[in-house]
Design a protein around this motif. Sequence first.
Motif, short mmCIF file in Angstrom:
data_model
loop_
_atom_site.label_atom_id
_atom_site.label_comp_id
_atom_site.label_asym_id
_atom_site.label_seq_id
_atom_site.Cartn_x
_atom_site.Cartn_y
_atom_site.Cartn_z
N TYR A 10 0.82 -1.37 -0.31
CA TYR A 10 0.11 -0.57 0.26
C TYR A 10 0.62 1.30 0.52
CZ TYR A 10 -4.07 2.77 1.09
OH TYR A 10 -5.14 3.40 0.90
N ASN A 11 1.63 1.53 0.95
CA ASN A 11 3.07 2.81 0.71
C ASN A 11 2.92 2.83 -0.43
OD1 ASN A 11 4.29 4.26 2.25
ND2 ASN A 11 6.30 3.29 2.00
N GLU A 12 4.13 2.29 -1.14
CA GLU A 12 4.42 2.09 -2.34
C GLU A 12 3.22 2.89 -3.98
OE1 GLU A 12 5.43 -1.92 -4.45
OE2 GLU A 12 6.80 -1.98 -2.89
N LYS A 13 2.24 2.87 -3.23
CA LYS A 13 1.26 2.91 -3.82
C LYS A 13 0.70 4.64 -3.81
CE LYS A 13 -1.60 -0.74 -5.49
NZ LYS A 13 -2.97 -1.56 -4.91
N TYR A 14 0.15 4.68 -1.77
CA TYR A 14 -0.08 5.76 -1.28
C TYR A 14 1.11 7.01 -0.80
CZ TYR A 14 -4.52 3.82 -3.09
OH TYR A 14 -5.04 3.50 -4.45
N ARG A 15 2.20 6.55 -0.16
CA ARG A 15 2.78 6.87 0.81
C ARG A 15 2.74 7.26 1.97
NH1 ARG A 15 8.43 6.41 1.12
NH2 ARG A 15 9.09 8.72 1.31
N LEU A 16 2.69 6.18 2.60
CA LEU A 16 1.99 6.61 4.41
C LEU A 16 2.77 6.85 5.12
CD1 LEU A 16 0.99 2.30 4.82
CD2 LEU A 16 -0.02 4.81 4.55
N PRO A 17 3.18 6.84 5.97
CA PRO A 17 3.67 8.17 7.10
C PRO A 17 4.83 6.79 7.74
CG PRO A 17 0.59 8.63 7.87
CD PRO A 17 0.83 7.42 6.88
N TYR A 18 4.50 5.87 7.69
CA TYR A 18 4.72 5.38 8.07
C TYR A 18 5.26 3.86 7.64
CZ TYR A 18 0.94 2.85 10.12
OH TYR A 18 -0.10 1.79 10.56
N ILE A 19 6.25 3.30 7.80
CA ILE A 19 6.85 1.24 7.27
C ILE A 19 6.99 0.43 8.45
CG2 ILE A 19 6.81 1.77 4.77
CD1 ILE A 19 10.01 1.97 5.35
N ILE A 20 6.61 -0.80 8.36
CA ILE A 20 6.90 -1.38 9.31
C ILE A 20 8.43 -2.42 9.07
CG2 ILE A 20 6.21 -3.39 10.72
CD1 ILE A 20 3.82 -2.16 11.39
N GLU A 21 9.24 -2.56 9.57
CA GLU A 21 10.48 -3.23 9.15
C GLU A 21 10.05 -4.59 9.59
OE1 GLU A 21 14.01 -2.65 10.67
OE2 GLU A 21 14.49 -0.89 8.46
N ASN A 22 10.49 -5.44 8.43
CA ASN A 22 9.46 -6.94 8.66
C ASN A 22 10.39 -8.03 9.36
OD1 ASN A 22 8.25 -9.30 8.85
ND2 ASN A 22 7.93 -9.70 6.85
#
Length: 71
Positions: A12-24
């Motif tokens: 989803y972040n690749e499409k919409y640029r979320l405020p954060y990401i979670i490292e897996n």
Amino acid sequence: RPKDIIETIKDYNEKYRLPYIIENNRGLKRKVIVQPEWRDFLMTNYRVIMEWVHDEKIKYLEKRKIEESAS
């Protein structure tokens, strides 16, 4: 499963640029990384955001107290 959720957020972040990401990573090695532009926004507006959180917390606790007293 947490791994599936993390992958969904990443896609989803690749499409919409979320405020954060979670490292897996696993357990305590898992990290939440705030995007730089969001970090700047959050830091600039920290006081306003915290006041809003405080107000919402009060509303939640008041509602919960009313519901408990009605039971």
